[in-house]
Design a protein around this motif. Structure first.
Motif, PDB file in Angstrom:
ATOM      1  N   LEU A 120      28.580  33.108  44.683  1.00  0.00           N
ATOM      2  CA  LEU A 120      28.194  32.444  45.925  1.00  0.00           C
ATOM      3  C   LEU A 120      29.299  32.449  46.980  1.00  0.00           C
ATOM      4  O   LEU A 120      29.006  32.496  48.175  1.00  0.00           O
ATOM      5  N   VAL A 121      30.557  32.382  46.563  1.00  0.00           N
ATOM      6  CA  VAL A 121      31.661  32.149  47.500  1.00  0.00           C
ATOM      7  C   VAL A 121      32.630  33.327  47.469  1.00  0.00           C
ATOM      8  O   VAL A 121      33.217  33.633  46.428  1.00  0.00           O
ATOM      9  N   LEU A 122      32.817  33.947  48.632  1.00  0.00           N
ATOM     10  CA  LEU A 122      33.739  35.078  48.732  1.00  0.00           C
ATOM     11  C   LEU A 122      35.132  34.654  49.192  1.00  0.00           C
ATOM     12  O   LEU A 122      36.127  35.200  48.750  1.00  0.00           O
ATOM     13  N   THR A 134      24.008  43.135  47.459  1.00  0.00           N
ATOM     14  CA  THR A 134      22.962  42.101  47.454  1.00  0.00           C
ATOM     15  C   THR A 134      22.066  42.243  46.234  1.00  0.00           C
ATOM     16  O   THR A 134      21.723  41.262  45.568  1.00  0.00           O
ATOM     17  N   LYS A 135      21.687  43.487  45.928  1.00  0.00           N
ATOM     18  CA  LYS A 135      20.809  43.717  44.782  1.00  0.00           C
ATOM     19  C   LYS A 135      21.500  43.313  43.481  1.00  0.00           C
ATOM     20  O   LYS A 135      20.895  42.682  42.604  1.00  0.00           O
ATOM     21  N   ALA A 136      22.792  43.660  43.339  1.00  0.00           N
ATOM     22  CA  ALA A 136      23.523  43.324  42.113  1.00  0.00           C
ATOM     23  C   ALA A 136      23.637  41.810  41.941  1.00  0.00           C
ATOM     24  O   ALA A 136      23.452  41.282  40.832  1.00  0.00           O
ATOM     25  N   VAL A 137      23.952  41.109  43.044  1.00  0.00           N
ATOM     26  CA  VAL A 137      24.060  39.644  42.985  1.00  0.00           C
ATOM     27  C   VAL A 137      22.732  39.039  42.559  1.00  0.00           C
ATOM     28  O   VAL A 137      22.674  38.129  41.719  1.00  0.00           O
ATOM     29  N   LEU A 170      36.485  41.572  40.941  1.00  0.00           N
ATOM     30  CA  LEU A 170      35.275  42.390  40.888  1.00  0.00           C
ATOM     31  C   LEU A 170      34.307  42.011  42.001  1.00  0.00           C
ATOM     32  O   LEU A 170      33.673  42.876  42.617  1.00  0.00           O
ATOM     33  N   ARG A 171      34.216  40.696  42.242  1.00  0.00           N
ATOM     34  CA  ARG A 171      33.307  40.231  43.309  1.00  0.00           C
ATOM     35  C   ARG A 171      33.788  40.711  44.671  1.00  0.00           C
ATOM     36  O   ARG A 171      32.977  41.142  45.513  1.00  0.00           O
ATOM     37  N   LYS A 172      35.081  40.655  44.921  1.00  0.00           N
ATOM     38  CA  LYS A 172      35.636  41.123  46.195  1.00  0.00           C
ATOM     39  C   LYS A 172      35.441  42.639  46.341  1.00  0.00           C
ATOM     40  O   LYS A 172      35.153  43.138  47.424  1.00  0.00           O
ATOM     41  N   TRP A 173      35.623  43.356  45.232  1.00  0.00           N
ATOM     42  CA  TRP A 173      35.447  44.806  45.265  1.00  0.00           C
ATOM     43  C   TRP A 173      34.005  45.182  45.603  1.00  0.00           C
ATOM     44  O   TRP A 173      33.739  46.158  46.317  1.00  0.00           O
ATOM     45  N   ALA A 225      40.979  31.338  34.055  1.00  0.00           N
ATOM     46  CA  ALA A 225      40.977  32.680  33.479  1.00  0.00           C
ATOM     47  C   ALA A 225      39.676  33.417  33.811  1.00  0.00           C
ATOM     48  O   ALA A 225      39.693  34.613  34.146  1.00  0.00           O
ATOM     49  N   ILE A 226      38.550  32.715  33.731  1.00  0.00           N
ATOM     50  CA  ILE A 226      37.257  33.318  34.058  1.00  0.00           C
ATOM     51  C   ILE A 226      37.232  33.758  35.516  1.00  0.00           C
ATOM     52  O   ILE A 226      36.814  34.879  35.856  1.00  0.00           O
ATOM     53  N   ILE A 227      37.702  32.883  36.414  1.00  0.00           N
ATOM     54  CA  ILE A 227      37.690  33.196  37.850  1.00  0.00           C
ATOM     55  C   ILE A 227      38.616  34.365  38.160  1.00  0.00           C
ATOM     56  O   ILE A 227      38.269  35.265  38.941  1.00  0.00           O
ATOM     57  N   LEU A 228      39.791  34.394  37.544  1.00  0.00           N
ATOM     58  CA  LEU A 228      40.733  35.477  37.796  1.00  0.00           C
ATOM     59  C   LEU A 228      40.184  36.821  37.336  1.00  0.00           C
ATOM     60  O   LEU A 228      40.507  37.872  37.904  1.00  0.00           O
ATOM     61  N   CYS A 229      39.357  36.805  36.307  1.00  0.00           N
ATOM     62  CA  CYS A 229      38.748  38.047  35.832  1.00  0.00           C
ATOM     63  C   CYS A 229      37.600  38.493  36.739  1.00  0.00           C
ATOM     64  O   CYS A 229      37.424  39.698  36.991  1.00  0.00           O
TER      65      CYS A 229
END
Length: 355
Positions: A203-205, A331-334, A320-323, A312-316
């Motif tokens: 949800l949050v970039l 949009t489709k993947a989200v 990927l989300r930013k990439w 740890a979860i967020i850092l992993c």
């Protein structure tokens, strides 16, 4: 295809968690050092053991009073043989056994055994493997009273024994790493909590806004974790667990239908964090246990461990989300990930309400 595989794995894993246990099982031990005696009481729905021992002679999936009467001695022998107390590696001897009346046993079977040990009590090991070999396995919530000290633990296929020393209590250097690790393990291996954090990242970039949202979740679940673990506030898991599923479903819907994160996402996350904190507390209080003589450091260490696992979860996931941001398929993947999360949340909700 990979997303579908992951979803199906989570789906069947979550279904297996509930297994075939039809009610709560408790294990109580009272250690009496001055008498060199340990009293053990185990209680659970007798029909569970009766099905495991195949006492249902007419195969109608119902244990009748007559079937329970016929197999009652066998049931008692089975349960007694799967309990053990040892002192310094030497088995203690059973000196008294009592059990529930036959008529009450299908719903509320219990068996009490009193053990006496030859030597002064020192290094004690309690074993409870009742129904741990059954299909679906079993979980026994345990409480052990040693003088004024009360330990909470759990007996399951991974941990069929509980050991402790009547000497000095564990030092902080022994206790803190254990509870830190338990906190990390719970958040990382808890699929519902992991999924909630995953949806927050979807949800949050922006880093700053994600920090605000995650901090609100952290503060909220820390408050209810402390209040519930200390038994200041107590809400039934039958209420909290469905609400956790609802929180995941709501966040999944936000990720599917909103182009921008909701304005008051931090407030929503805080409210949901209060609910998740109760879920953390059940694990700490019932599965891990809180030592009464080191309550504050154990509670603080567990909470910090949860936060470390969350970070740890967020850092992993965040890189990927930013990439993925700005890609034609973003949009489709989200929506695919959020949609699968929504299906899993609905499944959990139905499972936790009706089963």
């Amino acid at each position: 295809m990979r997303a579908i595989t992951i979803f199906l794995t989570l789906f069947f894993w979550s279904f297996g968690v509930f297994g075939h246990q039809t009610g709560e099982s408790t294990y109580l031990a009272h250690v009496k050092p001055d008498q060199q005696v340990v009293d053990v009481l185990v209680s659970f729905p007798g029909r569970d053991a009766a099905h495991h021992l195949e006492l249902d002679e007419n195969q109608d999936e119902v244990i009748s009073p007559q079937e329970m009467l016929v197999g009652f001695d066998r049931l008692n022998r089975y349960v007694a043989s799967h309990l053990m107390v040892s002192n310094d590696g030497q088995p203690c001897q059973v000196v008294e056994t009592r059990q529930s009346p036959v008529a009450e046993s299908p719903d509320a079977y219990w068996l009490m055994q009193s053990y006496t040990c030859e030597a002064a009590l020192n290094e004690i090991e309690l074993k409870n493997s009742v129904l741990l070999e059954s299909r679906g396995s079993y979980t026994h919530m345990g409480r052990v009273q040693i003088g004024e000290r009360i330990d909470a633990t759990v007996f399951n296929t991974q941990f069929p024994t509980y050991s402790f020393s009547l000497g000095a209590p564990p030092t902080l250097t022994e206790l803190i790493p254990r509870y830190l690790w338990e906190g990390v393990v719970h958040i990382v291996l808890g699929p519902d909590h992991v999924l909630f954090v995953v949806l927050l990242v979807l949800l949050v970039l922006g880093v700053r806004r994600l920090l605000v949202v995650v901090t609100s979740f952290t503060l909220a679940h820390s408050v209810t974790l402390i209040l519930a673990a200390l038994e200041i506030v107590d809400i039934s898991a039958s209420i909290v667990e469905p609400l956790i599923a609802i929180s995941i479903g709501y966040m999944a819907l936000e990720a599917i239908f909103r182009k921008e994160p909701p304005k008051y996402l931090a407030a929503y996350t805080f409210a949901f964090g209060l609910i998740h904190g109760f879920g953390f507390s059940y694990v700490l209080r019932d599965n891990v246990g809180l030592p009464t003589d080191a309550l504050v450091p154990a509670l603080a260490s567990f909470n910090i461990g949860v936060e470390l696992g969350q970070v740890a979860i967020i850092l992993c996931l965040y890189p990927l989300r930013k990439w993925a941001a700005g890609k034609p398929w973003e949009t489709k993947a989200v929506r695919v990930v959020a949609g699968l999360s929504l299906v899993l949340a609905v499944f959990w909700l139905i499972q936790r309400v009706f089963f």
